[in-house]
Design an enzyme around this catalytic site. Structure first.
Site, short mmCIF file in Angstrom:
data_model
loop_
_atom_site.label_atom_id
_atom_site.label_comp_id
_atom_site.label_asym_id
_atom_site.label_seq_id
_atom_site.Cartn_x
_atom_site.Cartn_y
_atom_site.Cartn_z
N ASP A 94 0.79 -1.22 0.00
CA ASP A 94 0.00 0.00 0.00
C ASP A 94 0.83 1.28 0.00
O ASP A 94 0.34 2.33 -0.38
CB ASP A 94 -0.92 0.03 1.23
CG ASP A 94 -1.94 -1.09 1.19
OD1 ASP A 94 -2.35 -1.46 0.08
OD2 ASP A 94 -2.32 -1.59 2.26
N CYS A 95 2.06 1.20 0.46
CA CYS A 95 2.85 2.42 0.59
C CYS A 95 4.34 2.10 0.45
O CYS A 95 4.74 0.93 0.52
CB CYS A 95 2.60 3.06 1.96
SG CYS A 95 3.12 2.01 3.33
N CYS A 98 6.10 -0.25 2.87
CA CYS A 98 5.90 -1.70 2.75
C CYS A 98 7.08 -2.35 2.03
O CYS A 98 7.39 -3.52 2.26
CB CYS A 98 4.62 -2.00 1.97
SG CYS A 98 3.09 -1.48 2.79
N CYS A 431 7.34 6.49 15.97
CA CYS A 431 7.33 5.70 14.74
C CYS A 431 7.92 6.52 13.58
O CYS A 431 7.52 7.66 13.36
CB CYS A 431 5.92 5.26 14.38
SG CYS A 431 5.87 4.32 12.85
N ASP A 475 26.77 20.13 -26.29
CA ASP A 475 27.29 19.80 -27.60
C ASP A 475 26.53 20.67 -28.62
O ASP A 475 25.45 21.17 -28.33
CB ASP A 475 27.03 18.30 -27.82
CG ASP A 475 27.10 17.90 -29.27
OD1 ASP A 475 28.03 18.36 -29.94
OD2 ASP A 475 26.23 17.13 -29.71
N THR A 477 26.22 20.20 -32.65
CA THR A 477 25.46 19.52 -33.69
C THR A 477 24.58 18.42 -33.12
O THR A 477 25.04 17.54 -32.42
CB THR A 477 26.41 18.92 -34.74
OG1 THR A 477 27.30 19.93 -35.19
CG2 THR A 477 25.63 18.38 -35.92
N ASP A 672 24.22 14.25 -27.67
CA ASP A 672 23.23 13.46 -28.39
C ASP A 672 23.75 12.11 -28.83
O ASP A 672 23.10 11.42 -29.60
CB ASP A 672 22.72 14.24 -29.60
CG ASP A 672 23.76 14.31 -30.70
OD1 ASP A 672 24.95 14.46 -30.36
OD2 ASP A 672 23.40 14.20 -31.88
N ASP A 758 1.73 10.63 13.94
CA ASP A 758 2.33 9.59 13.12
C ASP A 758 1.56 9.39 11.81
O ASP A 758 2.01 9.78 10.75
CB ASP A 758 2.38 8.27 13.88
CG ASP A 758 2.85 7.14 12.98
OD1 ASP A 758 4.00 7.22 12.52
OD2 ASP A 758 2.07 6.23 12.71
#
Length: 782
Positions: A94-95, A98, A431, A475, A477, A672, A758
């Protein structure tokens, strides 16, 4: 790129370093899908070497092939070598917190070398020397999570549930709380009993999960702390607060799960782009088959409004495709026959036939998902620090809570009930969930936001570094320019004509992939010149290229690289200077050391180059152009863009320049292709331009698949926004804890407020991180 000497320098750098193969695997591997998991066995082979067959003395900054020159990896944590890798789809996660619990459970299995949970794609990857799939599945199941084979139908189904179904238990618990209050109003004793029953009902799944996690190596999870606090509250008759603690905790978990799902939504949308079936054309007949059965060379048909199931080459004359899902570019792009179109793109206006060009699991979407998974492994330094910190923080808080419970009654004769209550409150406040989640939630959201806009950022480390950049080296070209120069002038010496100049030049340039060579070949073909390949063609590193046509020596070179014996007359020097002052690149063509003529070429700036440089300047980021072109041509381009430049550079000179700049500044190198990779590695961070090519995706820390230079200020703004939100999250997480720690010790606040400190803080930091999915990072925004 366009340098002023033609050099045919062969590269012997290793292709595809094992840590960054585009396949997403760490070595060459054989794959197998089994019922219990997806696995591949690593096979140790030396990586082949690749050669760039033509490296213009303009220092060839273009990408050729799918090689990887020592791809830079930012802060990659070392991996333990194992013989096999297994992977599964995780359900019940769930998070982000976990993920740590799942990893801990997997690592408890004897023989597991390494376990990683890729939260964005909900995937568990385990490295081991032997087949431990059954043991891993059993361990994860006992920790309260489910694993599915990646090829199974369950793994392809969305784990998203309706809001009503997700909140059903919370609604029931809230109703029980209301009933308990009503009963207490009528009969206080019965009301306390009702609150105890409500607490136990709410506590059952939490205790069950806590026991599973303790058995699997996570004793200090929030579930454990919550169970101890709630049970302790029942023992001291704080029944109302015990029930409220459970209710608030469940609400916080639900909000956290929803926010985490939003953070994953960008990746989920990407996974949904590829259809599950395709229309195959075989022997003139159409048949619908699963996408998994497609192979390179197959002919498929794409209906109007349908998406490509794989990378494919257009067979029809032309067609328009909506590529916005991959590039963020909303305007449809027209593709011509023979052009490659990436998986997930949508055919806009017509039914088209296409030829499959990618192997199963290797299309553009697959590569992007694999890179996102790799990115999660490259965690930001602050994230790694918080992980280490939390391992000591939680046990320390538990010890402190125990001392708060024991010391005042034993040493100062204080009432036990009061200090047990305060100790339990501190237990909840201590916690670390909100702190642990604060960074990964923000980074996951930011990576998803970047991907949606056509930018691939390889991990939290790269994302964090982007925000520190104050100098960008680019760069020329193919990066600042379109990378498609055209011949503008052909000037022949007396006794020769333009066609002869093109004949001699094209004879030694034929077969080259360099943009300048292509420009010369294209011009020769346009003029109807018959191009004959010269014999004994040879690259002259940093100088040019030579060969023999009809036993006559032909040399194509930059003006500055001519020897004294072949130096130009003052008249020709003036002509070269005139052309270079116009921003053109000039090459000299010689036959048997005799001048035949000169050829001038010019590239066009990208449409957004001027705007991008302006935006970077407004962000107080300096830009410098690194090019192998002649100083006059470079100066003309730099003047238009309002930036500094360094010209006449060979690839090794670029590396030196980037290293010099990096001594004083946090530097980004933008290129590139393959020849820019060493400079990218020397910079603080490397960014590749390119429409999803293997090289662009492999060689840098980030890649702009949409090819827009405005993406540079966008990703820097996104990084800065992410760093800001991470700071806010850490402040929220620690600030709330600090405030309520003091108020709890003083007895001002109680258990239910501790839960807000918490679960409330956890939901707050996750929701704050999700804001990155909507953050305005368009180039037009300051």
């Amino acid at each position: 790129m366009t340098k002023h000497a033609h050099q045919h320098n062969k590269h012997t750098d290793a292709c595809c370093s094992s840590s960054q193969c585009c396949s997403g695997h760490t070595e060459n591997s054989t794959h197998s899908h089994t019922k219990s998991g997806h696995s591949h066995t690593k096979i140790d082979k030396s990586d082949p070497e690749c050669e760039d067959e033509h490296h213009h003395g303009h220092s060839h900054e273009h990408a050729h092939g799918s090689c990887n020159i020592n791809a830079p990896v930012s802060n990659v944590e070392p991996e333990k070598v194992a013989q096999q890798r297994f992977s599964w789809k995780v359900q019940g996660m769930d998070c982000p917190s976990c993920a740590q619990k799942i990893e801990t459970a997997a690592l408890k299995v004897t023989g597991v070398k390494q376990a990683k949970v890729l939260f964005a794609t909900e995937k568990l990857v385990v490295d081991a020397d032997s087949d431990l799939r059954a043991d891993v599945i059993a361990a994860i199941n006992s920790a309260g999570f489910e694993l599915f084979d990646l090829s199974s139908p369950q793994s392809k189904k969305s784990t998203k549930q309706s809001l009503l179904k997700e909140s059903s238990f919370v609604i029931v618990l809230a109703l029980l709380m209301a009933i308990s209050w009503g009963v207490e109003f009528i009969d206080p004793q019965a009301g306390r009993t009702a609150f105890i029953a409500t607490t136990l009902i709410g506590l059952f799944p939490i205790v069950k999960k806590a026991l599973q996690l303790i058995r699997n190596g996570t004793p200090f999870a929030i579930e454990t702390l919550m169970s101890v606090a709630a049970i302790g509250a029942l023992f001291i008759n704080a029944t109302e607060e015990a029930a409220m603690v459970i209710l608030l905790f469940m609400i916080g978990e639900m909000l956290e799960s929803y926010a985490a799902g939003r953070a994953r939504r960008g990746v989920s949308a990407l996974m949904a782009l590829v259809p599950e079936e395709a229309t195959l054309i075989k022997e003139g007949k159409k048949q619908t088959i699963p996408v998994a059965q497609l192979r390179p060379g197959d002919i498929i048909e794409i209906a109007p409004g349908s998406r490509l199931p794989t990378d494919a080459e257009l067979i029809s004359a032309f067609a328009s495709f909506d590529e916005s899902a991959l590039t963020g570019e909303s305007v449809p792009v027209e593709r011509l026959q023979g052009e490659k179109v990436a998986a997930g793109c949508l055919s806009v206006d017509r039914s088209v036939q296409m030829k499959v060009v990618s192997e199963q699991g290797q299309n553009a979407i697959d590569r992007i998902l694999q890179l996102i998974e790799e990115a999660e492994e490259r965690r930001a330094p602050i994230e790694r620090f918080i992980d280490r910190f939390s391992r000591y923080y939680t046990p320390a808080i538990m010890l402190f809570s125990a001392l708060v419970i024991i010391v005042p009654p034993l040493l100062f004769s204080q009432p036990w009930e009061t200090w047990i209550y305060r100790g339990l409150t501190l237990l909840l406040i201590g916690c670390p969930c909100a702190l642990v989640i604060s960074t990964p939630a923000a980074i996951t959201s930011a990576l998803a936001a970047a991907t949606k806009r056509g930018a691939l950022i390889k991990g939290g480390a790269a994302l964090e570094q982007l925000g520190t950049i104050n100098t960008i080296a680019l760069d020329k070209t193919g990066t600042l320019t379109e990378g498609k120069p055209q011949v503008t002038d052909v000037v022949a010496e007396a006794g020769f004509n333009e066609k002869e100049v093109l004949t001699f030049a094209s004879s030694v340039e034929i077969g080259s992939h360099h943009p300048l060579a292509k420009a010369i070949i294209n011009k020769a073909q346009d003029e109807g010149v018959l191009v004959v390949e010269a014999e004994d063609r040879k690259a002259l590193a940093g100088k040019g290229i030579e060969g023999y046509l009809n036993s006559q020596h032909i040399l194509v070179s930059a003006p500055s690289q001519l020897s004294e014996a072949t130096s130009l007359s003052s008249q020709w020097q003036q002509e070269v200077a005139r052309l270079e002052d116009e921003g053109k690149t000039v090459v000299i063509v010689l036959k048997e050391s005799q001048l035949v003529g000169i050829i001038a070429m010019q590239d066009t700036l990208r449409n957004d180059a001027v705007e991008s440089m302006k935006l970077l300047k407004e962000m107080n980021i300096n830009a410098v152009m690194l090019t192998g072109d002649n100083p006059r041509a470079a100066a003309a381009i730099a003047k238009k863009l309002g930036m500094d430049f360094r010209a006449g550079l060979l690839p090794e000179d670029k590396v030196t320049s980037v290293m010099e700049i990096s001594k004083m500044h946090n530097t980004m190198m933008v290129g590139d292709g393959i020849n820019d990779a060493p400079a990218m590695k020397a910079a603080t961070i490397g960014v590749a331009m390119g429409s999803g090519t293997d090289v662009a995706l492999e060689t840098a820390d980030a890649a702009l698949t949409h090819n827009r230079l405005t993406g540079l200020p966008e990703i820097i703004k996104l990084s800065r926004a992410t760093r800001k939100i991470i700071r806010e999250n850490i402040t929220i997480a620690l600030g709330l804890k600090a405030i309520f720690l003091v108020t709890s010790l003083l007895g001002i606040t109680g258990l239910w407020v501790a839960v807000l400190a918490d679960s409330g803080a956890t939901a707050l930091v996750t929701a704050n991180a999700v804001r990155l999915l909507r953050v305005k990072i368009n180039a037009s925004n300051k």
